[in-house]
Scaffold this motif. Structure first.
Motif, PDB file in Angstrom:
ATOM      1  N   MET A 224      16.144  48.436   2.164  1.00 63.42           N
ATOM      2  CA  MET A 224      14.471  47.790   2.271  1.00 63.42           C
ATOM      3  C   MET A 224      13.772  49.457   2.672  1.00 63.42           C
ATOM      4  SD  MET A 224      12.584  44.864   1.931  1.00 63.42           S
ATOM      5  CE  MET A 224      13.142  43.642   0.963  1.00 63.42           C
ATOM      6  N   ASP A 225      13.035  49.575   1.633  1.00 65.74           N
ATOM      7  CA  ASP A 225      11.988  50.782   2.780  1.00 65.74           C
ATOM      8  C   ASP A 225       9.945  49.894   2.468  1.00 65.74           C
ATOM      9  OD1 ASP A 225      10.557  50.797  -0.040  1.00 65.74           O
ATOM     10  OD2 ASP A 225      11.298  52.646  -0.685  1.00 65.74           O
ATOM     11  N   ARG A 226       9.688  50.481   3.138  1.00 69.17           N
ATOM     12  CA  ARG A 226       8.633  50.185   3.527  1.00 69.17           C
ATOM     13  C   ARG A 226       7.584  49.463   1.763  1.00 69.17           C
ATOM     14  NH1 ARG A 226       2.516  52.465   5.618  1.00 69.17           N
ATOM     15  NH2 ARG A 226       2.186  50.787   7.154  1.00 69.17           N
ATOM     16  N   LEU A 227       7.893  50.610   0.751  1.00 64.00           N
ATOM     17  CA  LEU A 227       6.737  49.883  -0.370  1.00 64.00           C
ATOM     18  C   LEU A 227       7.452  48.486  -0.985  1.00 64.00           C
ATOM     19  CD1 LEU A 227       6.105  53.259  -2.339  1.00 64.00           C
ATOM     20  CD2 LEU A 227       4.724  51.169   0.005  1.00 64.00           C
ATOM     21  N   ASP A 228       9.054  48.506  -0.345  1.00 62.39           N
ATOM     22  CA  ASP A 228      10.011  47.720  -0.848  1.00 62.39           C
ATOM     23  C   ASP A 228       9.306  46.623  -0.651  1.00 62.39           C
ATOM     24  OD1 ASP A 228      11.158  48.365  -3.328  1.00 62.39           O
ATOM     25  OD2 ASP A 228      13.216  49.080  -2.246  1.00 62.39           O
ATOM     26  N   ALA A 229       9.148  46.382   1.583  1.00 62.96           N
ATOM     27  CA  ALA A 229       8.017  45.141   2.187  1.00 62.96           C
ATOM     28  C   ALA A 229       7.227  44.676   1.849  1.00 62.96           C
ATOM     29  CB  ALA A 229       8.613  45.105   3.229  1.00 62.96           C
ATOM     30  N   PHE A 230       6.238  45.701   1.086  1.00 60.99           N
ATOM     31  CA  PHE A 230       4.767  45.085   0.730  1.00 60.99           C
ATOM     32  C   PHE A 230       4.840  44.555   0.034  1.00 60.99           C
ATOM     33  CE2 PHE A 230       2.716  48.903   2.492  1.00 60.99           C
ATOM     34  CZ  PHE A 230       2.581  48.683   3.748  1.00 60.99           C
ATOM     35  N   LYS A 231       6.253  44.901  -1.667  1.00 58.81           N
ATOM     36  CA  LYS A 231       5.761  43.994  -2.630  1.00 58.81           C
ATOM     37  C   LYS A 231       7.220  42.893  -2.576  1.00 58.81           C
ATOM     38  CE  LYS A 231       8.838  44.248  -6.990  1.00 58.81           C
ATOM     39  NZ  LYS A 231       9.162  45.544  -7.700  1.00 58.81           N
ATOM     40  N   ALA A 232       7.540  42.602  -1.185  1.00 59.28           N
ATOM     41  CA  ALA A 232       8.364  41.179  -1.324  1.00 59.28           C
ATOM     42  C   ALA A 232       7.473  40.545  -0.727  1.00 59.28           C
ATOM     43  CB  ALA A 232       9.764  41.547  -0.226  1.00 59.28           C
ATOM     44  N   ILE A 233       6.494  40.941   0.269  1.00 61.76           N
ATOM     45  CA  ILE A 233       5.489  39.876   0.974  1.00 61.76           C
ATOM     46  C   ILE A 233       4.171  40.134  -0.117  1.00 61.76           C
ATOM     47  CG2 ILE A 233       3.720  39.685   2.832  1.00 61.76           C
ATOM     48  CD1 ILE A 233       5.220  41.730   4.041  1.00 61.76           C
ATOM     49  N   ALA A 234       3.794  40.912  -0.688  1.00 65.50           N
ATOM     50  CA  ALA A 234       2.970  40.510  -2.091  1.00 65.50           C
ATOM     51  C   ALA A 234       3.351  39.129  -2.842  1.00 65.50           C
ATOM     52  CB  ALA A 234       3.175  41.850  -2.749  1.00 65.50           C
TER      53      ALA A 234
ATOM     54  N   ASP B 153       6.478  51.481   9.399  1.00 60.79           N
ATOM     55  CA  ASP B 153       7.233  53.273   8.672  1.00 60.79           C
ATOM     56  C   ASP B 153       6.467  53.512   7.680  1.00 60.79           C
ATOM     57  OD1 ASP B 153       9.740  52.961   9.945  1.00 60.79           O
ATOM     58  OD2 ASP B 153      11.066  52.100   9.457  1.00 60.79           O
ATOM     59  N   GLY B 154       6.208  54.711   7.239  1.00 58.75           N
ATOM     60  CA  GLY B 154       5.897  55.600   6.395  1.00 58.75           C
ATOM     61  C   GLY B 154       4.583  55.784   6.514  1.00 58.75           C
ATOM     62  N   GLU B 155       3.330  56.136   5.832  1.00 61.20           N
ATOM     63  CA  GLU B 155       2.092  56.897   6.090  1.00 61.20           C
ATOM     64  C   GLU B 155       0.657  55.698   5.050  1.00 61.20           C
ATOM     65  OE1 GLU B 155       1.946  59.935   6.534  1.00 61.20           O
ATOM     66  OE2 GLU B 155       3.224  60.620   6.486  1.00 61.20           O
ATOM     67  N   PRO B 156      -0.670  55.464   5.864  1.00 61.80           N
ATOM     68  CA  PRO B 156      -0.701  55.095   6.142  1.00 61.80           C
ATOM     69  C   PRO B 156      -1.517  54.315   4.547  1.00 61.80           C
ATOM     70  CG  PRO B 156      -1.714  56.802   8.155  1.00 61.80           C
ATOM     71  CD  PRO B 156      -0.417  56.830   7.407  1.00 61.80           C
ATOM     72  N   GLU B 157      -1.161  55.624   3.736  1.00 59.19           N
ATOM     73  CA  GLU B 157      -1.901  55.465   2.961  1.00 59.19           C
ATOM     74  C   GLU B 157      -1.579  54.496   1.740  1.00 59.19           C
ATOM     75  OE1 GLU B 157      -1.231  58.334   4.120  1.00 59.19           O
ATOM     76  OE2 GLU B 157      -3.760  59.187   3.518  1.00 59.19           O
ATOM     77  N   ASP B 158       0.168  54.632   2.134  1.00 57.80           N
ATOM     78  CA  ASP B 158       1.056  53.303   1.542  1.00 57.80           C
ATOM     79  C   ASP B 158       0.261  52.283   1.830  1.00 57.80           C
ATOM     80  OD1 ASP B 158       3.105  55.150   1.278  1.00 57.80           O
ATOM     81  OD2 ASP B 158       3.708  54.986   3.173  1.00 57.80           O
TER      82      ASP B 158
ATOM     83  N   LEU C 180      -4.786  51.101  10.371  1.00 53.23           N
ATOM     84  CA  LEU C 180      -3.742  50.311   8.921  1.00 53.23           C
ATOM     85  C   LEU C 180      -4.414  51.798   8.046  1.00 53.23           C
ATOM     86  CD1 LEU C 180      -4.069  46.567   8.378  1.00 53.23           C
ATOM     87  CD2 LEU C 180      -2.188  47.994   9.719  1.00 53.23           C
ATOM     88  N   TYR C 181      -4.802  52.493   8.190  1.00 51.89           N
ATOM     89  CA  TYR C 181      -5.146  53.325   7.172  1.00 51.89           C
ATOM     90  C   TYR C 181      -6.507  54.172   7.568  1.00 51.89           C
ATOM     91  CZ  TYR C 181      -9.228  50.577   6.194  1.00 51.89           C
ATOM     92  OH  TYR C 181     -10.403  49.897   6.367  1.00 51.89           O
ATOM     93  N   GLN C 182      -6.710  55.645   7.062  1.00 53.44           N
ATOM     94  CA  GLN C 182      -7.166  56.729   7.469  1.00 53.44           C
ATOM     95  C   GLN C 182      -8.438  56.812   6.381  1.00 53.44           C
ATOM     96  OE1 GLN C 182      -6.572  58.840   9.968  1.00 53.44           O
ATOM     97  NE2 GLN C 182      -4.127  57.749  10.202  1.00 53.44           N
ATOM     98  N   PRO C 183     -10.049  57.224   7.462  1.00 51.47           N
ATOM     99  CA  PRO C 183     -11.069  57.382   6.474  1.00 51.47           C
ATOM    100  C   PRO C 183     -11.296  57.447   5.632  1.00 51.47           C
ATOM    101  CG  PRO C 183     -11.088  58.379   9.070  1.00 51.47           C
ATOM    102  CD  PRO C 183     -10.298  57.919   8.793  1.00 51.47           C
TER     103      PRO C 183
END
Length: 278
Positions: A1-11, A170-175, A234-237
């Protein structure tokens, strides 16, 4: 599982209402529900707030703040604080407690640092939103205060899930902005019973579409977010405004300007921020 998969599971869990909160959050939610009861009048609200020492202290402090104490008359009791503030402001104080409690069981130092910075950012945005709504957009300031407190709740919940989903670090703030915030946020805000009008304002902030001068609740939140001296971790300007540029935003409002209004309201913003950081 990567970061996007984790976001999807939580969502997906959030969308089904399968949210895991610390026990103290559930207790505070019951207090929020009691305050939301239309039959909950000032005396009943005061008794509910008095049962929580932290909320009791915060209610008296915010009632004596520059934003709410126009007469300069200091009060020392919860009952008088409730009479001055009204139930809706108390609901915002309870909401602030709920948001802070969501990440209260996190022990990882790096996560704790992010949670603490996220709350500093949230407190600044909430205080700025209240003043901007009253002085600039002419919206209900209590609704703006509440929306400012709730606008990052998805981030708090996401960080609280890092024990089960370590990939989210892990991953980029834009994720987070592109793949996590909206999907998780809708589920969390719905579970917390946030009114549709506030939810729509927060969603407008997430999409980043603004009007200048600001007009809507979403515009109010976006402007407050841009003016907040502490950024979200959690994110850049956003690309359409630099961090330096946020400090120089100005436009005409009636016979004045945003710059003069914010200078005149600096003590109100500071006092609200201080209470929220208690």
């Amino acid at each position: 599982m990567d970061r996007l998969d984790a976001f999807k599971a939580i969502a997906e869990q959030a969308g089904r209402g399968e949210l895991t909160f610390p026990a103290n959050v559930n207790a505070t939610l019951r207090l929020q529900q009691a305050l939301n009861d239309p039959d909950c009048h000032a005396d009943a609200a005061a008794r509910l707030i008095q049962a929580n020492p932290l909320l009791a202290a915060r209610s008296v402090a915010i009632a004596n703040s520059a934003a709410y104490n126009r007469s300069g008359t200091e009060i020392t009791s919860v009952k008088n604080a409730v009479q001055r503030l009204g139930v809706r402001t108390l609901q915002s104080l309870v909401a602030a407690l709920i948001v802070r409690q969501i990440g209260s069981e996190v022990t990882n130092p790096a996560l704790k640092q992010q949670i603490n910075q996220l709350w500093e950012h949230t407190a600044h945005v909430a205080a700025l939103s209240q003043v901007i709504a009253r002085r600039v957009t002419r919206l209900d300031p209590e609704t703006a205060l509440f929306a400012g407190i709730m606008h990052e709740v998805a981030g708090f919940y996401m960080l609280s899930c890092a024990g089960d989903y370590p990939e989210i670090m892990d991953g980029e703030p834009e994720d987070w902005v592109d793949h996590g915030e909206i999907e998780i946020g809708r589920g969390v805000l719905t579970r917390l019973g946030v009114p549709d009008g506030v939810l729509q304002g927060i969603e407008a902030m997430w999409t980043g579409l603004r009007a200048i001068p600001p007009e809507t609740l979403g515009d109010t939140l976006l402007l407050a977010n841009d003016l907040a001296p502490v950024p979200s971790p959690l994110y850049q300007p956003r690309a359409n405004i630099s961090e330096q540029g946020a400090r120089t935003i100005d436009f005409l409002i009636g016979d004045g300007s945003l710059h003069t209004i914010m200078l005149e309201s600096a003590e109100e913003v500071r006092s609200l921020y201080s209470v929220l950081m208690m």
